[in-house]
Design an enzyme around this catalytic site. Structure first.
Site, short mmCIF file in Angstrom:
data_model
loop_
_atom_site.label_atom_id
_atom_site.label_comp_id
_atom_site.label_asym_id
_atom_site.label_seq_id
_atom_site.Cartn_x
_atom_site.Cartn_y
_atom_site.Cartn_z
N GLY A 9 0.81 -1.21 0.00
CA GLY A 9 0.00 0.00 0.00
C GLY A 9 0.84 1.26 0.00
O GLY A 9 0.57 2.23 0.71
N GLY A 13 -0.23 7.98 1.48
CA GLY A 13 -0.42 7.92 2.92
C GLY A 13 0.74 7.32 3.70
O GLY A 13 1.92 7.60 3.45
N ARG A 35 -2.10 1.04 -7.87
CA ARG A 35 -2.04 2.16 -8.82
C ARG A 35 -0.61 2.32 -9.34
O ARG A 35 0.23 2.96 -8.71
CB ARG A 35 -2.54 3.43 -8.14
CG ARG A 35 -4.01 3.34 -7.75
CD ARG A 35 -4.46 4.54 -6.94
NE ARG A 35 -3.83 4.60 -5.63
CZ ARG A 35 -4.11 5.53 -4.72
NH1 ARG A 35 -5.00 6.47 -5.00
NH2 ARG A 35 -3.50 5.52 -3.54
N ASP A 59 -2.85 -6.26 -6.99
CA ASP A 59 -3.91 -6.10 -5.99
C ASP A 59 -3.72 -7.16 -4.92
O ASP A 59 -3.82 -8.36 -5.19
CB ASP A 59 -5.28 -6.24 -6.66
CG ASP A 59 -6.43 -5.88 -5.72
OD1 ASP A 59 -6.23 -5.88 -4.48
OD2 ASP A 59 -7.53 -5.59 -6.23
N TYR A 152 -15.34 -2.87 9.71
CA TYR A 152 -13.98 -2.31 9.72
C TYR A 152 -13.30 -2.61 11.04
O TYR A 152 -12.15 -3.06 11.07
CB TYR A 152 -14.00 -0.81 9.45
CG TYR A 152 -12.61 -0.19 9.56
CD1 TYR A 152 -11.61 -0.54 8.66
CD2 TYR A 152 -12.30 0.70 10.58
CE1 TYR A 152 -10.33 -0.02 8.77
CE2 TYR A 152 -11.03 1.24 10.70
CZ TYR A 152 -10.04 0.88 9.79
OH TYR A 152 -8.78 1.38 9.90
N PRO A 182 -2.83 3.58 14.83
CA PRO A 182 -3.10 5.02 14.84
C PRO A 182 -4.57 5.34 15.12
O PRO A 182 -5.47 4.55 14.82
CB PRO A 182 -2.74 5.46 13.42
CG PRO A 182 -2.12 4.27 12.75
CD PRO A 182 -2.64 3.07 13.46
N THR A 187 -5.09 11.09 5.66
CA THR A 187 -4.55 10.53 4.42
C THR A 187 -5.74 10.40 3.47
O THR A 187 -6.72 11.13 3.61
CB THR A 187 -3.92 9.15 4.68
OG1 THR A 187 -4.93 8.27 5.19
CG2 THR A 187 -2.78 9.25 5.70
N PHE A 189 -7.62 7.97 3.63
CA PHE A 189 -8.47 7.03 4.36
C PHE A 189 -9.95 7.41 4.33
O PHE A 189 -10.81 6.60 3.96
CB PHE A 189 -7.99 6.95 5.82
CG PHE A 189 -8.80 6.04 6.70
CD1 PHE A 189 -8.52 4.68 6.78
CD2 PHE A 189 -9.85 6.54 7.45
CE1 PHE A 189 -9.28 3.84 7.58
CE2 PHE A 189 -10.61 5.72 8.27
CZ PHE A 189 -10.32 4.36 8.33
#
Length: 252
Positions: A9, A13, A35, A59, A152, A182, A187, A189
């Site tokens: 990732g 961020g 990406r 991915d 989540y 955190p 970010t 997020f």
């Protein structure tokens, strides 16, 4: 030879900030993300500071794509000393009865299964060398459950349990296992959580100073630079204006 850190990732961020931070610490960096344009831009930025970089675009939710990417890592990049399992997201903020299956599957596939796919591929090399450090990026949501956070929070509670289980199982192999948890970090997020709604995302941080990606990257750098006999099990990091997952102070 410089040590090697693999960061998932890494296109934005915390992942991007960690790649830049560990590069300054002297690591060669493997960056991964979906990406490819952003991944290649980060690769160029890192290389400008003479850091050796390997970029892998895939991915993490796709087991076969993940396996193929890791198996194709060149021999001189295979001694991975640090694995930062950063890839993760929140999708939606709805009560359980209004939650979307697509959001639930995206979070479970990324936050839990993706972490497991990657770790399962990297751990054997660390076991063979009896050396390594795995850092899982968790969340305050892995320690507390809040309204509309249901799945989540469940996914990050799973990260907490997996981290503890890894630490126990890998103890005989001298592998460090840590997590960083955190609170609010500004970010992408919240933009992702609210499906691109920038106004909703901005309201999350309105009236307070949140954490920033560099703050978490600093913590990760601290973890990986401890002496061999020291492991930081977990770091819970909150903005000064946030006391718990739901209690915060906002200026008018």
């Amino acid at each position: 030879m410089d040590k090697i850190a693999l960061i998932t990732g890494a296109t934005s961020g915390i992942g991007k900030a960690t790649a830049l931070k560990l590069a300054k610490t002297g690591y060669q960096i493997i960056i991964t993300g979906r990406r490819n344009d952003k991944l290649q831009a980060l690769k160029l930025e890192l290389e400008e500071s003479n850091t050796k970089v390997l970029a892998l675009s895939f991915d993490i939710r796709d087991h076969e794509a993940t396996k193929s990417a890791i198996e194709q890592i060149p021999n001189d990049w295979q001694t991975i000393d640090v694995l930062v399992n950063n890839a993760g997201l929140a999708a939606g903020a709805d009560p359980i009865y209004d939650g979307l299956w697509s959001d639930w599957e995206q979070m479970i596939d990324t936050n839990i299964k993706g972490l497991l796919y990657l770790s399962k591929l990297i751990i054997p090399g660390m076991m063979e060398r009896k050396s390594g450090h795995i850092i899982n990026v968790s969340s305050i949501a892995g320690k507390e459950t809040y309204a509309n956070g249901n799945v989540y929070c469940a996914s990050k509670h799973a990260v907490e349990a997996i981290t503890k289980g890894m630490r126990i199982d890998l103890l005989p192999f001298n592998i460090k296992v840590s997590s960083v948890s955190p609170g609010m970090v500004e970010t992408e997020f919240s933009v992702v959580r609210f499906h691109g709604d920038q106004e909703k995302a901005d309201n999350v941080y309105k009236g307070l100073t949140p954490l920033y990606a560099d703050d978490i990257a600093d913590a990760i750098e601290f973890m990986v630079t401890r002496p061999a006999h020291v492991n930081i099990n977990d770091m819970l990091i909150m903005p000064t204006a946030q006391a718990t997952a739901v209690y915060n102070h906002r200026e008018e």
